[in-house]
Design an enzyme around this catalytic site. Sequence first.
Site, PDB file in Angstrom:
ATOM      1  N   SER A   1      25.652  -5.850   8.975  1.00 37.25           N
ATOM      2  CA  SER A   1      24.657  -5.630  10.029  1.00 37.25           C
ATOM      3  C   SER A   1      25.305  -4.848  11.180  1.00 37.25           C
ATOM      4  CB  SER A   1      24.079  -6.977  10.467  1.00 37.25           C
ATOM      5  OG  SER A   1      22.950  -6.802  11.266  1.00 37.25           O
TER       6      SER A   1
ATOM      7  N   GLU B   1      15.677  -6.629   2.339  1.00 37.11           N
ATOM      8  CA  GLU B   1      16.076  -6.337   3.714  1.00 37.11           C
ATOM      9  C   GLU B   1      14.874  -6.280   4.674  1.00 37.11           C
ATOM     10  OE1 GLU B   1      19.238  -6.045   5.223  1.00 37.11           O
ATOM     11  OE2 GLU B   1      20.087  -5.318   3.361  1.00 37.11           O
TER      12      GLU B   1
END
Length: 572
Positions: free
Chosen positions: A222, A343
């Site tokens: 991330s 995602e």
Amino acid sequence: MSRHCLLLLLLTTTLLAFATLTAGASAPTVETLNGTYVGRYVPDYNQDFFLGVPFAQPPVGPLRFANPRSLNTSFGGTRQATEYSVECVGYGSDQWGFNVSEDCLYLNVVRPSNYADYDEPLPVGIWIYASLGGSFVEGGSPDQRYNLSFIVQNSVEIGKPFIGVSFNYRLSAWGFMASGQLAGEGSTNMGLRDQRLALHWIQENIGAFGGDPTKVTIWGESAGGMSVGFHLVAYNGRDDGLFRAGIMESGNSIQWNGMYTADYFDGAYQALVDNVGCTSAADVLACLRMTPFDTINAAVNTTNASVWFPVIDGDFIAKLASYQLEAGDYVHVPIICGTNTDEGTAFGPIGINTTAQFLQVLEEGSIHPYTPLAPALAEEIIDVYPDDPCVGIPEDLGCTRLNDILGLQWRRTSAYAGDATFIAGRRYQCEVFAAGGNTAYCYRFNTLPNGVPIEVGVTHFQEVAFVFDNTDGYGYDVSPDPFAGVPESYFALAKLMSRSWASFIHDLDPNSFRASGAYVEEGTPLWPAYDVGSPLDIVWDANVTGLAWVEPDTFRAEGINTIISYNRAFRR
Ligand SMILES: *[C@@H]1O[C@H](CO)[C@@H](O)[C@H](O)[C@H]1NC(C)=O
Ligand SMILES: *[C@@H]1O[C@H](CO)[C@@H](O)[C@H](O)[C@H]1NC(C)=O
Ligand SMILES: *[C@@H]1O[C@H](CO)[C@@H](O)[C@H](O)[C@H]1NC(C)=O
Ligand SMILES: *[C@@H]1O[C@H](CO)[C@@H](O)[C@H](O)[C@H]1NC(C)=O
Ligand SMILES: *[C@@H]1O[C@H](CO)[C@@H](O)[C@H](O)[C@H]1NC(C)=O
Ligand SMILES: *[C@@H]1O[C@H](CO)[C@@H](O)[C@H](O)[C@H]1NC(C)=O
Ligand SMILES: *[C@@H]1O[C@H](CO)[C@@H](O)[C@H](O)[C@H]1NC(C)=O
Ligand SMILES: *[C@@H]1O[C@H](CO)[C@@H](O)[C@H](O)[C@H]1NC(C)=O
């Protein structure tokens, strides 16, 4: 002195000497450039921990909201490095249960205790933590979800030992406050520069720990994966020799939210300046730096002043990464780059029921890429992300259309959002690196951990517990333990992934441990290097024999190509 007393004295002295000797034998020490640190031997893992080691001058007072400064003093005697430091000040659940402070620039080293048994210094794997979907507002290296013990232990077990390092970097306004005024004095992207300074510290000092500074892999998820992406293109892709490989999990060099220059934030900056009473100061920056922490913290925490992003500053971030990748201006090293199947459920709009509503959010810029799209481009996206649940995400739902608050078009808008956030950038980065002659290993993570609803699917962050082989769920106090009650194959997948990562850090080849005789389940395919002519991903999947399979990286090609081409157009 009586004989009794003499005996007692002798006995005490002997005991003391013995105690000193055993403490000396079990407490590892290391001589850094600035002085000697005493770490902690941890017998359960046969590891040495050096925790809370400073790598920069505390960014306080005149150094607040400024680029970090390297340490410039040394000390005599020894200092303890046996406990994690505080976390940097951040906003959100990742900071729960931790003390926070502005004075937070510390790092941690986790070393196999038998490091000296190997012929050569050990490779180094550096973990850069995540931050709420790439927002750079929370997170910390003491977080036990990033406990390095298990992957380092795996690395030893497969004969691919490495030294694990993690560090803190400044977050939110403390690390990313931006304005024309700050940029004017050269203070930009402070949190990323903290990371960079840590990488320099590691170059200068990791040898003393038994590590090899020429064999460093930077690794993150991330915001951490984005950070690795930033370092790959930093200073217009200049190679400062800080690392020889990068691992990007659900983050990459392509910035999903577009990029701004510092003056984009002038409004937010001025609001903060006004809020803390620095409006009429002769030197506004000096005022901000002298204002008590609590005053600024309260202003950041109670207004919208917590979200700041890295900015294009013509220095650390020279240009939009898509231009640099295209031009070859990046550090040419091998990479692992991957994303998770679903995602987009972490990033999509909620409650879209009609195509008109989807068009509207695209055109008003309230979803990725967070800039209003011209009607023609919005129409194109509508076309390449059709309203067909069978091709939407979460994939596991088959052709079911959801009919609840998530919206009738949840599966369509989520497919778009995941691609726009990280998946298109991931594919592009794999293509560019492979085409540029760098080995790229790309993956799709496709295993639903415990506690994640099927309509959320294999969303952002879910692979982290597998990579860290954190099968006891340490650090999952806020969210459910990902391994509670899951099939045995999930545990095997965690081992497989963790060992593949360790092999890559050790040899730049995630398959190498298999040649050294470590057990691998029958049917597990090799992880192929990416080839632009015939692009392949490994799919990590605990539900199939062999725990993985290989697929052409061509899914949703039309949609992803559209996103890749529009991303190049955004420089704000
Ligand atoms: C302290 O350590 C830093 C980082 O390794 C190094 O650059 C610096 O030269 C050292 N300074 C002194 C005085 O030891
Ligand atoms: C170390 O750097 C700081 C600036 O951040 C400076 O004020 C200080 O004098 C320096 N100390 C030494 C020993 O050079
Ligand atoms: C936070 O700091 C306080 C005061 O120093 C200390 O008592 C407490 O144990 C710390 N908490 C954690 C989680 O480290
Ligand atoms: C990882 O977790 C185990 C179990 O709680 C603990 O003993 C160990 O100290 C942790 N390792 C690190 C590096 O924090
Ligand atoms: C921000 O505010 C929240 C809610 O009041 C609080 O729990 C948190 O501790 C605050 N964060 C900081 C860094 O002060
Ligand atoms: C924060 O920003 C949002 C969206 O711009 C706005 O609706 C909201 O009122 C702001 N809140 C505060 C406390 O400023
Ligand atoms: C879409 O439908 C859901 C469920 O009825 C509802 O909660 C949501 O508000 C609707 N969205 C819009 C934009 O009207
Ligand atoms: C895999 O199996 C688990 C447990 O049997 C199940 O919950 C999950 O939906 C399956 N699919 C994926 C993608 O993990």
